[in-house]
Scaffold this motif. Structure first.
Motif, PDB file in Angstrom:
ATOM      1  N   ARG A 248      36.012  43.692  32.744  1.00 20.92           N
ATOM      2  CA  ARG A 248      36.916  43.289  33.712  1.00 20.92           C
ATOM      3  C   ARG A 248      36.145  43.698  35.187  1.00 20.92           C
ATOM      4  N   LEU A 249      36.543  42.741  35.966  1.00 21.07           N
ATOM      5  CA  LEU A 249      35.814  42.675  37.550  1.00 21.07           C
ATOM      6  C   LEU A 249      36.542  43.791  38.109  1.00 21.07           C
ATOM      7  N   PHE A 250      35.774  44.876  38.906  1.00 22.45           N
ATOM      8  CA  PHE A 250      36.134  46.025  39.542  1.00 22.45           C
ATOM      9  C   PHE A 250      36.504  47.056  38.710  1.00 22.45           C
ATOM     10  N   SER A 251      36.234  46.925  37.169  1.00 19.66           N
ATOM     11  CA  SER A 251      36.570  48.162  36.414  1.00 19.66           C
ATOM     12  C   SER A 251      35.270  49.227  36.522  1.00 19.66           C
TER      13      SER A 251
END
Length: 283
Positions: free
Chosen positions: A130-133
């Protein structure tokens, strides 16, 4: 998931036997706890996230840059929805470089179910990409364990057919009925059983399950004379913490030194007078 109805019924029975007797102290609920220790190379903590509301996440405080964390999903004894009931041993696992996800929120109440273990694995796999996880690119989604104690062990059985599972660990648990010799045919990953010896109420159940494991399945059995509640509440999970970490290090990280604890007639636990052991198809 196989034999869901019978496993749920067995879980309810085991809950009745255990919930009144299990006297480990509950932990006050909190969103994030600072470093809680562990004997491994990483200070470890537990935390929560709104993305996985009904679970507690144990992790190194500082996620390592050069090591991806294998994933461990944990089911509590009594199927109790308190993610900090087994805090000591789960923190110990996390301190050795694992992302451990326990059913239930910190200090939570109520009951869990097997699907929560699958939810934990699903969430971790998503977070790795997930992006920004904070976990993006930090998790080893190719190495996953499911494990649980007592009623949580029965939950573990229910999800052990998931093809993503690389090892299954059953703590102080076993099915109540051995009338169906094919009840464990869905198991596919190397499995370990750890019991509290003959005084453990699940001891005979574990032995019955051991006899009916699928032919050729790699398996280890270890009995430590500590009863049904084991050493979970001891600092760093006591002897259970040491042995459980070694199993994870071998099965999920390929640690050859950890392997020596379990394989061969002269394995580390085999030579330990405190342990009574058995093994199948291990190499």
């Amino acid at each position: 998931m196989r034999s869901s109805h019978s496993l749920r019924r067995a879980s309810a029975i085991l809950l009745g036997l255990v919930v009144a007797a299990f006297a480990l102290p509950a932990t006050v609920s909190a969103d994030t706890i600072e470093a809680t220790g562990g004997s491994g190379p990483y200070d470890a903590e537990y935390t929560t996230t709104w993305r996985l509301r009904d679970h507690t996440i144990y992790r190194p405080v500082e996620l390592p840059e050069n090591e991806r964390l294998p994933i461990v999903a944990w089911g509590n004894g009594a199927c109790r929805a308190d993610g900090t009931w087994f805090e000591n041993i789960l923190t110990e696992f996390a301190s050795h470089g694992y992302l451990v996800i326990a059913n239930g929120r910190p200090g939570g109440t109520g009951q869990t179910d097997a699907e929560m273990l699958t939810e934990a694995v699903d969430w971790a796999v998503r977070e790795d990409s997930r992006l920004f996880s904070p976990y993006r690119g930090r998790l080893d989604t190719d190495n996953i364990a499911v494990m649980g104690q007592s009623c949580g062990g029965l939950e573990t059985y229910e999800v052990a057919d998931d093809p993503r599972v690389d090892t299954t660990v059953i703590w102080n648990s076993g099915m109540f009925s051995d009338a169906d010799p094919n009840r464990l045919d869905h198991l596919h990953a190397p499995i370990a059983y750890f019991t509290g010896g003959p005084s453990d109420i699940a001891y005979e159940n574990a032995l019955n399950d051991w006899d009916d494991l699928p032919s050729g399945l790699p398996a280890f059995m270890g009995h430590l004379d500590v009863g049904h509640f084991g050493t979970f509440a001891e600092p760093d999970g006591g002897e259970y913490g040491r042995v459980g970490t070694a199993w994870l290090d071998w099965r999920l990280k390929g640690d050859t030194q950890a392997r020596e604890q379990f394989v061969g007639d002269d394995c580390g636990l085999c030579a330990d007078p405190d342990w009574d052991t058995d093994q199948k198809n291990l190499s």
